[in-house]
Scaffold this motif. Structure first.
Motif, PDB file in Angstrom:
ATOM      1  N   CYS A 140       0.858  -1.190   0.000  1.00 49.67           N
ATOM      2  CA  CYS A 140       0.000   0.000   0.000  1.00 49.67           C
ATOM      3  C   CYS A 140       0.892   1.237   0.000  1.00 49.67           C
ATOM      4  CB  CYS A 140      -0.895  -0.001   1.230  1.00 49.67           C
ATOM      5  SG  CYS A 140      -1.733   1.585   1.446  1.00 49.67           S
ATOM      6  N   SER A 142       0.278   4.135   0.959  1.00 45.31           N
ATOM      7  CA  SER A 142       0.097   5.005   2.129  1.00 45.31           C
ATOM      8  C   SER A 142       0.689   4.403   3.394  1.00 45.31           C
ATOM      9  CB  SER A 142      -1.395   5.268   2.383  1.00 45.31           C
ATOM     10  OG  SER A 142      -2.018   5.675   1.205  1.00 45.31           O
ATOM     11  N   CYS A 143       0.339   3.142   3.701  1.00 47.15           N
ATOM     12  CA  CYS A 143       0.762   2.589   4.988  1.00 47.15           C
ATOM     13  C   CYS A 143       1.840   1.525   4.848  1.00 47.15           C
ATOM     14  CB  CYS A 143      -0.437   2.013   5.745  1.00 47.15           C
ATOM     15  SG  CYS A 143      -1.055   0.467   5.036  1.00 47.15           S
ATOM     16  N   CYS A 152      -5.524  -3.321   3.618  1.00 46.86           N
ATOM     17  CA  CYS A 152      -5.335  -2.394   4.727  1.00 46.86           C
ATOM     18  C   CYS A 152      -6.561  -1.499   4.847  1.00 46.86           C
ATOM     19  CB  CYS A 152      -4.066  -1.575   4.522  1.00 46.86           C
ATOM     20  SG  CYS A 152      -4.142  -0.555   3.038  1.00 46.86           S
ATOM     21  N   CYS A 154      -6.583   1.779   4.472  1.00 45.77           N
ATOM     22  CA  CYS A 154      -6.447   3.047   3.746  1.00 45.77           C
ATOM     23  C   CYS A 154      -7.500   3.154   2.634  1.00 45.77           C
ATOM     24  CB  CYS A 154      -5.077   3.159   3.102  1.00 45.77           C
ATOM     25  SG  CYS A 154      -3.732   2.999   4.252  1.00 45.77           S
TER      26      CYS A 154
HETATM   27 ZN   LIG Z   1      -2.634   1.093   3.495  1.00 48.26          ZN
END
Ligand SMILES: [Zn+2]
Ligand SMILES: [Zn+2]
Length: 175
Positions: A140, A142-143, A152, A154
């Motif tokens: 991912c 973002s994370c 996840c 997100c």
């Molecule tokens: Zn994520």
């Protein structure tokens, strides 16, 4: 290893060696590890020079460009090259039919150093971009979660309305 070409008689000259090469020295981003490389073959005199044939066997550790997971893969490869004295570049039509398909290595002097040939072969065997599996979901952005293991929390691009206009624009530009 160094092979003295001037010491080779009429018969194929067999050779074999085992080398430790660092993955870093090959400077390929996907390559993170290399086992000992064992390779060997024969140098055979032919009319236009020598035929260099070898078989390589080793393992390479590659990282997936999407999820960064690393895994070891066995590699076996056959190499055939034409060795020609640097001073005697073969003229067109001078090579046999079979020899025309081979890559030519120009050798300065009477000593063949096998190392540059080995390094080139190792680099050739690193894939340009090989995923750990064809449908690797990657990380991912973002994370950093490994999306192969679990989704996840997100927002994904499709689920976030803020991205919808941008996606529409991107599709328009791609047309
Ligand atoms: Zn994520
Ligand atoms: Zn992957």
């Amino acid at each position: 290893m160094e092979i003295r070409l001037d010491k080779i008689g009429d018969d194929p000259y067999p050779w074999r060696e085992s080398r430790t090469i660092s993955a870093e020295s090959l400077q390929r981003r996907q390559l993170v590890g290399l086992s000992n490389v064992s390779w060997g073959g024969a140098v055979t005199p032919i009319s236009s020079g020598f035929l260099f044939s070898a078989q390589l066997e080793y393992k390479q550790e590659l990282s997936c460009p999407r999820c960064l997971k690393t895994s070891w893969t066995p590699v076996t490869a056959d190499v055939e090259l034409l060795l020609v004295a640097a001073s005697e570049e073969p003229l067109e039509g001078e090579l046999g039919l079979r020899e025309e398909d081979l890559s030519v290595i120009f050798v300065e002097g009477e000593v063949l150093d096998t190392e540059p040939i080995l390094l080139e072969q190792l680099q050739l065997n690193v894939p340009m971009r090989q995923l750990c599996r064809p449908d690797c979901a990657g990380l991912c952005p973002s994370c950093g979660a490994d999306l192969n293991k679990a989704a996840c929390k997100c927002d994904t691009e499709q689920g976030d309305p803020r991205w919808a206009d941008l996606a529409a624009l991107r599709d328009k530009l791609a047309e």
